[in-house]
Design a protein around this motif. Structure first.
Motif, mmCIF file in Angstrom:
data_model
loop_
_atom_site.group_PDB
_atom_site.id
_atom_site.type_symbol
_atom_site.label_atom_id
_atom_site.label_comp_id
_atom_site.label_asym_id
_atom_site.label_seq_id
_atom_site.Cartn_x
_atom_site.Cartn_y
_atom_site.Cartn_z
ATOM 1 N N LEU B 83 0.397 23.728 31.884
ATOM 2 C CA LEU B 83 0.156 24.495 30.658
ATOM 3 C C LEU B 83 -1.321 24.432 30.287
ATOM 4 O O LEU B 83 -1.889 23.358 30.172
ATOM 5 C CB LEU B 83 1.017 23.915 29.521
ATOM 6 C CG LEU B 83 0.843 24.528 28.143
ATOM 7 C CD1 LEU B 83 1.279 25.996 28.125
ATOM 8 C CD2 LEU B 83 1.639 23.730 27.119
ATOM 9 N N GLN B 108 7.745 35.001 29.355
ATOM 10 C CA GLN B 108 8.934 34.725 28.533
ATOM 11 C C GLN B 108 8.832 35.513 27.233
ATOM 12 O O GLN B 108 7.810 35.453 26.541
ATOM 13 C CB GLN B 108 9.030 33.229 28.217
ATOM 14 C CG GLN B 108 10.220 32.846 27.351
ATOM 15 C CD GLN B 108 9.985 31.568 26.585
ATOM 16 O OE1 GLN B 108 9.766 30.518 27.174
ATOM 17 N NE2 GLN B 108 10.017 31.630 25.256
ATOM 18 N N ILE B 111 11.663 33.584 22.030
ATOM 19 C CA ILE B 111 12.980 32.934 22.023
ATOM 20 C C ILE B 111 13.023 31.937 20.866
ATOM 21 O O ILE B 111 12.042 31.238 20.603
ATOM 22 C CB ILE B 111 13.233 32.190 23.357
ATOM 23 C CG1 ILE B 111 13.397 33.185 24.507
ATOM 24 C CG2 ILE B 111 14.476 31.307 23.265
ATOM 25 C CD1 ILE B 111 13.617 32.504 25.855
ATOM 26 N N GLN B 113 13.725 28.583 19.523
ATOM 27 C CA GLN B 113 13.845 27.242 20.086
ATOM 28 C C GLN B 113 14.180 26.274 18.962
ATOM 29 O O GLN B 113 14.121 26.645 17.791
ATOM 30 C CB GLN B 113 12.519 26.807 20.734
ATOM 31 C CG GLN B 113 11.906 27.837 21.659
ATOM 32 C CD GLN B 113 12.495 27.807 23.058
ATOM 33 O OE1 GLN B 113 13.456 27.092 23.325
ATOM 34 N NE2 GLN B 113 11.931 28.596 23.959
ATOM 35 N N SER B 114 14.465 25.050 19.320
ATOM 36 C CA SER B 114 14.775 24.077 18.278
ATOM 37 C C SER B 114 13.554 23.795 17.405
ATOM 38 O O SER B 114 13.672 23.359 16.273
ATOM 39 C CB SER B 114 15.270 22.775 18.914
ATOM 40 O OG SER B 114 14.283 22.262 19.787
ATOM 41 N N TYR B 115 12.367 24.087 17.939
ATOM 42 C CA TYR B 115 11.121 23.785 17.216
ATOM 43 C C TYR B 115 10.460 25.028 16.625
ATOM 44 O O TYR B 115 9.381 24.949 16.049
ATOM 45 C CB TYR B 115 10.127 23.089 18.163
ATOM 46 C CG TYR B 115 9.972 23.795 19.490
ATOM 47 C CD1 TYR B 115 9.138 24.893 19.624
ATOM 48 C CD2 TYR B 115 10.685 23.378 20.610
ATOM 49 C CE1 TYR B 115 9.014 25.556 20.835
ATOM 50 C CE2 TYR B 115 10.565 24.035 21.826
ATOM 51 C CZ TYR B 115 9.723 25.119 21.922
ATOM 52 O OH TYR B 115 9.606 25.781 23.116
ATOM 53 N N ASP B 118 8.983 30.887 20.282
ATOM 54 C CA ASP B 118 7.812 30.954 21.133
ATOM 55 C C ASP B 118 8.007 31.901 22.307
ATOM 56 O O ASP B 118 9.116 32.333 22.607
ATOM 57 C CB ASP B 118 7.336 29.568 21.592
ATOM 58 C CG ASP B 118 8.225 28.921 22.636
ATOM 59 O OD1 ASP B 118 9.252 29.515 23.001
ATOM 60 O OD2 ASP B 118 7.876 27.828 23.098
ATOM 61 N N ARG B 130 1.090 29.544 26.045
ATOM 62 C CA ARG B 130 2.233 29.791 25.175
ATOM 63 C C ARG B 130 1.763 30.195 23.781
ATOM 64 O O ARG B 130 0.656 29.817 23.350
ATOM 65 C CB ARG B 130 3.126 28.544 25.068
ATOM 66 C CG ARG B 130 3.689 28.094 26.387
ATOM 67 C CD ARG B 130 4.742 27.021 26.225
ATOM 68 N NE ARG B 130 5.988 27.560 25.689
ATOM 69 C CZ ARG B 130 6.895 28.166 26.451
ATOM 70 N NH1 ARG B 130 6.701 28.322 27.739
ATOM 71 N NH2 ARG B 130 7.994 28.626 25.904
#
Lengths: 140, 139
Positions: B83, B108, B111, B113-115, B118, B130
């Motif tokens: 990354l 990607q 989406i 995400q739990s956080y 992104d 990202r």
């Protein structure tokens, strides 16, 4: 390294990224080879030379990695997850999952814990590294 | 002990092409572009965030020999350098739509995400970036 090799790498990476992005859709060699601007035979050969495994195996591992995620993070049934990640047959999914992970999906789900890291790390680091080779049971 | 992270470096294969991408498409800005003679010191940053710079460095001699540069270029173009960095935004989906319209190559889509939300993209050379809409991200 010649510029041609770098450009080949980059095109193959684009096709690999397409597998990561659209793993749940039917993906055939012709589609991936078109993304990489090469023939199907050349695509399979150079993909393996570049990334160390066939496109088919890469895609199977990506799908299993996503199945691992869904088993950990959701309450969806194994059948639903099988279809979610791009398998069309529960039998093939179960066989592939077991060949890659070494245990059935339900057993994995019972012992799994959530991993709250950026998606690229979950994808890269929870991707099963073995496809059964360690147990002499490659299924490709 | 430390105050901040002021600079970090990523490898690019062509600095002008990198500027076209990072400034022309992503909307970052040049924070330094200096011909030092032995190298072009080229940094970019997020507009309005003057304290953090990303150095766009070209691998090659004399900093590294041809063989090492070849390895770096191979790893970069096959996406094996990890990354590069994460940008934050207030609206990930809107940013994604704007950048797609500019021709940016996403790996990607946004989406949940739990956080947070992104998405991910690559620069022309293979660097992985990202974009996150992270509720708890420090401002």
């Amino acid at each position: 390294m010649s510029r041609a090799v770098e450009e080949s790498n980059r095109r193959l990476l684009r096709a690999r990224d397409a597998m990561d992005r659209t793993y749940a859709q039917p993906l055939d060699l012709a589609t991936l080879a078109r993304i990489a601007y090469v023939s199907e035979a050349h695509f399979s050969r150079t993909f393996r030379a570049t990334f160390g495994e066939t496109p088919h195996r890469y895609l199977q591992r990506r799908r299993v990695e996503r199945a691992l995620f869904l088993l950990r993070e959701t309450d969806r049934s194994v059948t639903e997850i099988c279809l979610d990640v791009g398998f069309t047959s529960l039998g093939t999914f179960s066989r592939t999952f077991r060949a890659v992970v070494g245990e059935p999906p339900t057993t994995y789900r019972r012992r799994a814990t959530a991993a709250a890291v950026p998606n690229c790390f979950a994808m890269a680091w929870t991707r099963p590294s073995s496809f059964g080779e360690a147990r002499g049971g490659a299924d490709d | 002990m430390f105050n901040t992270i002021s600079h970090h470096s990523i490898f690019v294969l062509d600095q002008d092409q990198a500027l076209d991408f990072y400034v022309g498409q992503l909307g970052l800005e040049v924070t330094a572009d200096v011909d030092l003679g032995f190298m072009r010191w080229l940094t970019i940053g997020v507009p309005g965030e003057p304290g953090r710079h990303i150095l766009l460095e070209k691998p090659g001699p004399p900093a590294m020999d041809d063989a090492a540069a070849e390895q770096v270029r191979a790893l970069l173009t096959k996406g094996a350098t990890g990354l590069a960095f994460i940008l934050t935004t207030d609206d990930c989906r809107k940013t994604y739509d704007e950048l797609v319209a500019k021709g940016v190559e996403f790996t990607q889509e946004p989406i949940e995400q739990s956080y947070g939300i992104d998405c991910a993209l690559r620069d022309p050379f293979g660097n992985h970036i990202r974009i996150g809409q992270i509720p708890s991200a420090p401002q």
